[in-house]
Design a protein around this motif. Sequence first.
Motif, short mmCIF file in Angstrom:
data_model
loop_
_atom_site.label_atom_id
_atom_site.label_comp_id
_atom_site.label_asym_id
_atom_site.label_seq_id
_atom_site.Cartn_x
_atom_site.Cartn_y
_atom_site.Cartn_z
N MET A 1 0.85 -1.20 0.00
CA MET A 1 0.00 0.00 0.00
C MET A 1 0.88 1.25 0.00
N LYS A 2 0.53 2.17 -0.86
CA LYS A 2 1.37 3.37 -0.93
C LYS A 2 1.07 4.30 0.25
N THR A 3 2.07 5.08 0.64
CA THR A 3 1.86 6.02 1.73
C THR A 3 0.98 7.14 1.21
N LYS A 4 0.11 7.60 2.04
CA LYS A 4 -0.74 8.69 1.59
C LYS A 4 -1.12 9.55 2.77
N LYS A 5 -1.49 10.75 2.45
CA LYS A 5 -1.89 11.69 3.48
C LYS A 5 -3.32 12.09 3.19
N ASN A 6 -4.17 11.92 4.18
CA ASN A 6 -5.57 12.28 3.97
C ASN A 6 -5.70 13.78 3.71
N PRO A 7 -6.74 14.15 2.98
CA PRO A 7 -6.95 15.57 2.72
C PRO A 7 -7.20 16.34 4.03
N GLU A 8 -6.97 17.63 3.97
CA GLU A 8 -7.14 18.48 5.16
C GLU A 8 -8.57 18.51 5.64
N PRO A 9 -8.77 18.57 6.96
CA PRO A 9 -10.13 18.71 7.49
C PRO A 9 -10.76 20.03 7.02
N VAL A 10 -12.06 20.01 6.88
CA VAL A 10 -12.79 21.22 6.47
C VAL A 10 -13.97 21.46 7.39
N ASP A 11 -14.72 22.52 7.11
CA ASP A 11 -15.89 22.80 7.94
C ASP A 11 -16.98 21.75 7.74
N VAL A 12 -17.30 21.52 6.46
CA VAL A 12 -18.44 20.65 6.18
C VAL A 12 -18.08 19.72 5.03
N VAL A 13 -18.43 18.44 5.17
CA VAL A 13 -18.35 17.54 4.02
C VAL A 13 -19.77 17.18 3.61
N ILE A 14 -20.03 17.31 2.32
CA ILE A 14 -21.38 17.03 1.80
C ILE A 14 -21.30 15.82 0.88
N VAL A 15 -22.09 14.81 1.21
CA VAL A 15 -22.11 13.59 0.40
C VAL A 15 -23.21 13.76 -0.66
N GLY A 16 -22.79 13.85 -1.92
CA GLY A 16 -23.76 14.03 -3.00
C GLY A 16 -23.77 15.46 -3.51
N ALA A 17 -23.96 15.61 -4.82
CA ALA A 17 -23.97 16.94 -5.43
C ALA A 17 -25.18 17.08 -6.36
N GLY A 18 -26.34 16.70 -5.85
CA GLY A 18 -27.57 16.87 -6.62
C GLY A 18 -28.31 18.11 -6.18
N ALA A 19 -29.63 18.00 -6.06
CA ALA A 19 -30.44 19.16 -5.69
C ALA A 19 -30.07 19.64 -4.28
N GLY A 20 -30.07 18.73 -3.31
CA GLY A 20 -29.83 19.13 -1.93
C GLY A 20 -28.37 19.49 -1.67
N VAL A 275 -9.91 9.35 4.09
CA VAL A 275 -10.81 9.85 5.13
C VAL A 275 -10.86 11.37 5.03
N GLN A 276 -12.05 11.90 4.95
CA GLN A 276 -12.23 13.36 4.94
C GLN A 276 -12.85 13.75 6.27
N LEU A 277 -12.08 14.47 7.08
CA LEU A 277 -12.60 14.94 8.36
C LEU A 277 -13.30 16.28 8.19
N ALA A 278 -14.32 16.51 9.01
CA ALA A 278 -15.06 17.78 8.93
C ALA A 278 -15.78 18.02 10.25
N ASN A 279 -16.17 19.28 10.47
CA ASN A 279 -16.95 19.61 11.66
C ASN A 279 -18.38 19.11 11.57
N ALA A 280 -18.85 18.97 10.33
CA ALA A 280 -20.23 18.50 10.15
C ALA A 280 -20.32 17.71 8.86
N VAL A 281 -21.26 16.78 8.83
CA VAL A 281 -21.48 15.94 7.66
C VAL A 281 -22.93 16.14 7.21
N ILE A 282 -23.11 16.46 5.93
CA ILE A 282 -24.46 16.56 5.37
C ILE A 282 -24.60 15.46 4.32
N VAL A 283 -25.62 14.62 4.49
CA VAL A 283 -25.83 13.52 3.56
C VAL A 283 -26.93 13.92 2.57
#
Lengths: 550, 238
Positions: A1-20, A275-283
């Motif tokens: 497995m290659k070494t990797k660094k997870n992306p930086e934490p953000v305020d909000v991660v949103i799962v999906g990019a449709g209407a909501g 892994v994407q860390l965030a203060n809040a998760v919107i599904v």
Amino acid sequence: MKTKKNPEPVDVVIVGAGAGGATAAKVLTEAGMRVVGLERGPWLKPEHASGDELKYLNRNFIWQDPKLKPRTYRPNDREEAVVTNFSATPQVVGGGTTHWGGMVPRMTENDFKLRSIHGDVEGASLVDWPITYDELEPYYTRVEWEFGTSGLGGANRWEGRRSRGYPTKPSPLSQIGRTFATAMDKLGHSTFPMPQGMVTEPYRGRQPFSENGFWQQYPDPGTGKSSTLISFIPDAINTGLYDLRSDCYVSEILVGPDGKATGVRYQDEDGDEWVQLANAVIVCGGGIETPRLLLMSKSALFPDGLANSSGQVGRNATFHQYSFSVGLFDRDLTDPLYGWSGHYMSGCSFDFYETDESRGHILGSLIFPSNLGHPVNWSFPGRPTWGSAAKDADRELFNHTMKIGILLHDLPVESNRVDLDPTVTDAWGLPVARITHTPHWNDFAQEKWQVAKNGEVLEAAGARKVIPVNMERITGNTSHELGTTRMGDDPATSVVDRWCRTHDVPNLYVFDASFFPTATGINPALTIMANAWRCADQIIRVDSRGWAQG
Amino acid sequence: MGQAEWVTDPISTRDVDGPIYFSDEDWRTIEAAAARIIPTDNHPGATEAHVVRFIDRMLAGTQFVFAAADGEGFLRMQGREERAWAERIEQRRDLYRSGLIQLCDVSVGRFGAHFVALSCDQQDAVLEELSGEPKPTKFSFDAPEDDGLGGAPAGNQPVNEDFLSFFPLLVLNSRQGFYSDPVYGGNENRIGWAVIGFDGPPTLASTMDGSYTTKKYMIVDAEWPYERHPEVLRYRRP
């Protein structure tokens, strides 16, 4: 497995990019928050679209390929679920707003309080919405103007108080629209222009639809059709704060020892896990994929799936089955209807929307006329399928057919639900969504009555033959997936609160149509977007106070 | 590589005239069967539309699944999507392979000759036997009430081809070859569209650049009757 660094934490991660998801991204980034969007589908652009019936309708260019992303269906717990392509819905950036017909009527005031109006309905889990029309109205107006819509403000007399009209005029009338309006008038019924997610005049740098006729089920190569792909997503990206990653499949929402969501685990298109860390998760994965993700996110703290202490995740599923009557017109007596011209539908009526118990059922749906499809998929029940009889039918009726449809205002039933299939997995090895659903008797009664009524309208329009197309079961043929994480004030009977925040996890939200406590008899996207805006405002105003710096 | 990044191969379903996938004999058999499914009369049929070429290119592999948006070339599929389509095409090849054998067996068994050598009526009888149902009769407005179940697809979504057996698949593929955009190899010179009066786009590109429009078939200048109604005027646009 290659070494990797997870992306930086953000305020909000949103799962999906449709209407909501896209609406939330726009509102939150415009308020200065850093947002990552994870969309499991591709980021197709308008230049990938054209009027290719085979590609979009028969070969699933934007709908999920059932070989990769199957779902299973069974009518009830006693039967074995079988693999079907239940509720084909584009899994792409823009989601259902890419292929849609763009019908954007508002909910009526009564839609918010059906429990108060109808009381206990046996076999149904009917509830009031914890919010009112008046609370949503300012957001309806914002979306109509920011997203780009067309219509005639004030023309729908069943609509509640409206603070502003539509930004562009109604779409031009098609022959089918005129035929419908004339017949309805003859019967003493009213019609009005379908409010649509389209601009009919130059508006904010966008040009109207070319009227190439490739509208319903086709993404628009131009800028006439409103989709989050060409409106809210660019708005969010222009803030510099929205990092939208397409082809990224979220498999788990992560929680910390304190029971709060910490972020999500996802796989990118190369199969690498992050892994994407965030203060809040919107599904915002839609009414099937969202409960699936919550149920897959099991942990020691949440053994029955995330946000599921009520046991309500996935339950009360409604799907707005589309049924209709077909009218066949005699070409010796009637001018051609040219159903393929324009944009699928151009008028509608709310005359049968509100309950009239003399019909033998409660609730109702908007009705609207439309074509029977482009040449490959144009059809009607009983059409001869091969030989000269088939060729004659195509030749004589292709330009002389239309239908009038309904969106079933189906009742929520607790046992109608989405859960994880115990045996079937997708191409990534994860359990697929299993749909268990049998319509309530009122659904059948309402559907049968309205389809027959639509047939009367077609007869008044001069159809020589009317064919009712009634449902046998729900197939998800509208791509509307509703109710599976219902919104309510009581944590024992609902999954999210009035701000679409889960009762169980204070920094986890659901902004797609899963929150709908009842189905409504209209298309959900406008309400999804208005509500997402309202709830994102609450995150900005209240919930984000005290978040760690992202 | 995600679907949005697929490159376009500059290939056409018309680069060669004859079969890419079928043997010459199978090509002729499918061509003859399609000609009974969409017969030629005073209007062109499956033969003139080159429906057999459409079916051949569909079975040839994943190179002709998705035309580029403007119709100039085809998308080179990648990854999981490509593998799923390769599997799907292999399933269809199996259906055509066994269907062709069945077609031959029934033709020889009942009429003592290969399908292509039979008369039209004999060919229809073979297809009727394969279909397991009587040959469709002419549509009539006055036929008894349909119950709305069965028959053609009921809804706004197409039939899923993955679950069809050979005969309904052949019928559907013939229809697709007659009516889909000419880039897929059939509907030669858009004659399928002409037969039914669909004034479709001259090219896929014309649906993208705005040059193709259906406006002349609409009532663009019509006003809704209550355009001047006080409630409507109240919300008029600035």
